[in-house]
Enzyme design. Structure first.
Site, PDB file in Angstrom:
ATOM      1  N   SER A 125      62.211  76.047   9.857  1.00  0.00           N
ATOM      2  CA  SER A 125      61.623  77.117  10.655  1.00  0.00           C
ATOM      3  C   SER A 125      62.214  78.459  10.247  1.00  0.00           C
ATOM      4  O   SER A 125      63.371  78.538   9.827  1.00  0.00           O
ATOM      5  CB  SER A 125      61.948  76.852  12.128  1.00  0.00           C
ATOM      6  N   TYR A 150      68.282  74.150  19.086  1.00  0.00           N
ATOM      7  CA  TYR A 150      67.116  73.762  18.265  1.00  0.00           C
ATOM      8  C   TYR A 150      67.232  74.371  16.870  1.00  0.00           C
ATOM      9  O   TYR A 150      67.101  73.697  15.852  1.00  0.00           O
ATOM     10  CB  TYR A 150      65.811  74.212  18.949  1.00  0.00           C
ATOM     11  N   LYS A 154      68.006  72.809  12.712  1.00  0.00           N
ATOM     12  CA  LYS A 154      67.282  73.109  11.468  1.00  0.00           C
ATOM     13  C   LYS A 154      68.270  73.601  10.398  1.00  0.00           C
ATOM     14  O   LYS A 154      68.221  73.164   9.253  1.00  0.00           O
ATOM     15  CB  LYS A 154      66.190  74.160  11.706  1.00  0.00           C
ATOM     16  N   TYR A 178      58.649  77.350   8.397  1.00  0.00           N
ATOM     17  CA  TYR A 178      57.400  77.795   9.022  1.00  0.00           C
ATOM     18  C   TYR A 178      57.621  79.087   9.786  1.00  0.00           C
ATOM     19  O   TYR A 178      58.607  79.232  10.497  1.00  0.00           O
ATOM     20  CB  TYR A 178      56.901  76.777  10.051  1.00  0.00           C
ATOM     21  N   ASN A 180      54.924  81.300  12.426  1.00  0.00           N
ATOM     22  CA  ASN A 180      54.429  80.904  13.750  1.00  0.00           C
ATOM     23  C   ASN A 180      53.075  80.211  13.651  1.00  0.00           C
ATOM     24  O   ASN A 180      52.038  80.889  13.628  1.00  0.00           O
ATOM     25  CB  ASN A 180      54.329  82.135  14.655  1.00  0.00           C
TER      26      ASN A 180
HETATM   27  C1  UD1 Z   1      59.574  80.399  18.856  1.00  0.00           C
HETATM   28  C2  UD1 Z   1      61.009  80.002  18.735  1.00  0.00           C
HETATM   29  C3  UD1 Z   1      61.279  79.522  17.330  1.00  0.00           C
HETATM   30  C4  UD1 Z   1      60.354  78.365  17.002  1.00  0.00           C
HETATM   31  C5  UD1 Z   1      58.905  78.780  17.202  1.00  0.00           C
HETATM   32  C6  UD1 Z   1      57.997  77.573  17.074  1.00  0.00           C
HETATM   33  C7  UD1 Z   1      62.195  81.386  20.393  1.00  0.00           C
HETATM   34  C8  UD1 Z   1      63.171  82.495  20.605  1.00  0.00           C
HETATM   35  N1  UD1 Z   1      61.873  81.116  19.115  1.00  0.00           N
HETATM   36  O1  UD1 Z   1      59.340  81.495  17.960  1.00  0.00           O
HETATM   37  O2  UD1 Z   1      62.625  79.112  17.224  1.00  0.00           O
HETATM   38  O3  UD1 Z   1      60.551  77.958  15.669  1.00  0.00           O
HETATM   39  O4  UD1 Z   1      58.731  79.313  18.513  1.00  0.00           O
HETATM   40  O5  UD1 Z   1      56.669  77.958  17.101  1.00  0.00           O
HETATM   41  O6  UD1 Z   1      61.706  80.793  21.341  1.00  0.00           O
HETATM   42  N2  UD1 Z   1      55.679  86.011  23.908  1.00  0.00           N
HETATM   43  C9  UD1 Z   1      55.114  86.645  24.987  1.00  0.00           C
HETATM   44  N3  UD1 Z   1      54.636  85.867  26.007  1.00  0.00           N
HETATM   45  C10 UD1 Z   1      54.734  84.494  25.998  1.00  0.00           C
HETATM   46  C11 UD1 Z   1      55.331  83.876  24.895  1.00  0.00           C
HETATM   47  C12 UD1 Z   1      55.797  84.658  23.862  1.00  0.00           C
HETATM   48  O7  UD1 Z   1      55.022  87.854  25.033  1.00  0.00           O
HETATM   49  O8  UD1 Z   1      54.294  83.865  26.981  1.00  0.00           O
HETATM   50  C13 UD1 Z   1      56.093  86.833  22.753  1.00  0.00           C
HETATM   51  C14 UD1 Z   1      57.534  86.668  22.308  1.00  0.00           C
HETATM   52  O9  UD1 Z   1      58.381  87.539  22.965  1.00  0.00           O
HETATM   53  C15 UD1 Z   1      57.403  86.954  20.800  1.00  0.00           C
HETATM   54  C16 UD1 Z   1      55.995  86.445  20.433  1.00  0.00           C
HETATM   55  O10 UD1 Z   1      55.277  86.438  21.667  1.00  0.00           O
HETATM   56  O11 UD1 Z   1      57.445  88.340  20.548  1.00  0.00           O
HETATM   57  C17 UD1 Z   1      55.963  85.054  19.845  1.00  0.00           C
HETATM   58  O12 UD1 Z   1      56.676  84.152  20.678  1.00  0.00           O
HETATM   59  P1  UD1 Z   1      56.607  82.571  20.452  1.00  0.00           P
HETATM   60  O13 UD1 Z   1      55.203  82.140  20.297  1.00  0.00           O
HETATM   61  O14 UD1 Z   1      57.409  81.933  21.550  1.00  0.00           O
HETATM   62  O15 UD1 Z   1      57.303  82.362  19.034  1.00  0.00           O
HETATM   63  P2  UD1 Z   1      58.752  82.829  18.509  1.00  0.00           P
HETATM   64  O16 UD1 Z   1      59.610  83.328  19.600  1.00  0.00           O
HETATM   65  O17 UD1 Z   1      58.533  83.731  17.330  1.00  0.00           O
END
Ligand code: UD1
Length: 339
Positions: A125, A150, A154, A178, A180
């Protein structure tokens, strides 16, 4: 020759199984349905029009794994997806995460050694980059600063694989980092089906669009980005799956250990993702601005040029395709694989 796909009923695993079958590989899925559904196997058969080999197996169970390799002498490559993946849960249950993620990989690698299987693809990841040294982030950026258990599983598994390859020159390993993964197979028959309230952005947006939540949570609008929300490199899960096929081809050239970013190279903010999803589902989604989520970084996207140069792989789908296919899956399966 056949490819063992552990966790092949899961989100990324199931999409990869389709691409492998379509590329002409024989595939055997091993899964214990801990975080997936037996229905996936039927759907894979529906999509590919082929019968899909499946074995109920817990990758942490040494005996079950050894039996599987004994019964399937034709396995010559393993793609290892089976693992826990919820960041928040890993903070609550570190022991479970280290035992399952590292223990499962060790069990598979021991069986591979015993049975003379030399090709391994590992699901890593972008989380291994922590706060990346530079953006776009390439494979030379320091990778070893996880912020949760987690992520550490990795980082640690990557190191274990480097040590194994140093000791055994016949081993070929592809570490795939990976970014997202979002979206779903265009058939709408398989897709992401998280348990409970989704942690990740896209499934949350999709479930808000279907009416399960009355607004989309936005974790912070005060980041130093163009619109203040977090920026990530979203990649269509079908593109990601094709990246695995390209990695398998690379292993069969006896490449030793290789590491690739799998991303598109483009960053999208939370607001841009919501807007693309609104276009896909044809409705406006309410937003609730919340404080930043602990451990989040402002921005991360890949430099995917190494995978392009060495694997001949490049993502094809854009954010609109990703949201269209995610919505197609969500609207056809409002409760995922559950009735
Ligand atoms: C997250 C994990 C990462 C993992 C990946 C798997 C964290 C800190 N990181 O990545 O380790 O490999 O998922 O797919 O959890 N956001 C919102 N609202 C939400 C959810 C997310 O605003 O309900 C925002 C977050 O702040 C971020 C973006 O959307 O800026 C993406 O978030 P998310 O989809 O959870 O992915 P990551 O945090 O990049």
């Amino acid at each position: 020759m056949s490819i063992l796909v552990t966790g092949g009923a899961g989100y990324i695993g199931s999409h990869t199984v389709i691409e492998l079958i379509e590329a002409g590989y024989d595939v055997l899925i091993a899964d214990n349905f801990y975080n997936s559904s037996p229905k996936v196997i039927d759907r894979l058969q529906q999509i590919t029009g082929k019968s899909v080999q499946f074995c109920l197996c817990d990758v942490c169970d040494e005996k079950q794994v050894d039996n599987l390799f004994s019964r399937h002498k034709d396995i010559d490559c393993v793609i290892h997806f089976a693992a826990y993946k919820a960041v928040g849960e890993s903070v609550e249950k570190p022991l479970e995460y280290y035992s399952n993620n590292i223990g499962g990989a060790m069990c598979i690698l021991r069986a591979m050694k015993k049975h003379g299987v030399k090709n391994f693809v590992f699901s890593s990841s972008a989380t291994v980059y922590g706060q990346p040294e530079k953006i776009p982030c390439d494979e030379s950026c320091p990778a070893g600063s996880a912020t949760n258990p987690y992520g550490w599983t990795k980082v640690m598994q990557e190191q274990i694989l480097r040590d194994i390859c140093a000791a055994d020159k016949e081993m070929n390993v592809a570490i795939l980092r990976y970014f997202n993964p979002i979206g779903a197979h265009p058939s709408g028959l398989i897709g992401e089906d998280p348990n409970g309230i989704p942690n990740n952005l896209l499934p949350y947006v999709a479930q808000a669009a279907i009416g399960k939540f009355d607004s989309v949570r936005v974790f912070g609008d005060d980041y130093p980005t163009a619109d203040g929300t977090g920026v990530r490199d979203y990649i269509h899960v079908v593109d990601l799956a094709k990246g695995h096929v390209a990695a398998v081809r690379k292993l069969y050239t006896n490449c030793g250990i290789v590491t690739y970013n799998l991303g598109t190279g483009k960053g999208y903010s939370v607001f841009q993702v919501i807007e693309a999803f609104e276009k896909a589902c044809g409705k406006k989604l309410k937003r609730s601005i919340l404080p930043r989520r602990a451990g989040d970084i402002a921005e991360n996207y890949a430099d995917p040029s190494k995978a392009k140069a060495e694997l001949g792989w490049q993502a094809q789908y854009d954010i609109n395709d990703m949201c269209r296919d995610a919505w197609n899956w969500q609207s056809k399966n409002p409760n995922g694989y559950k009735e």
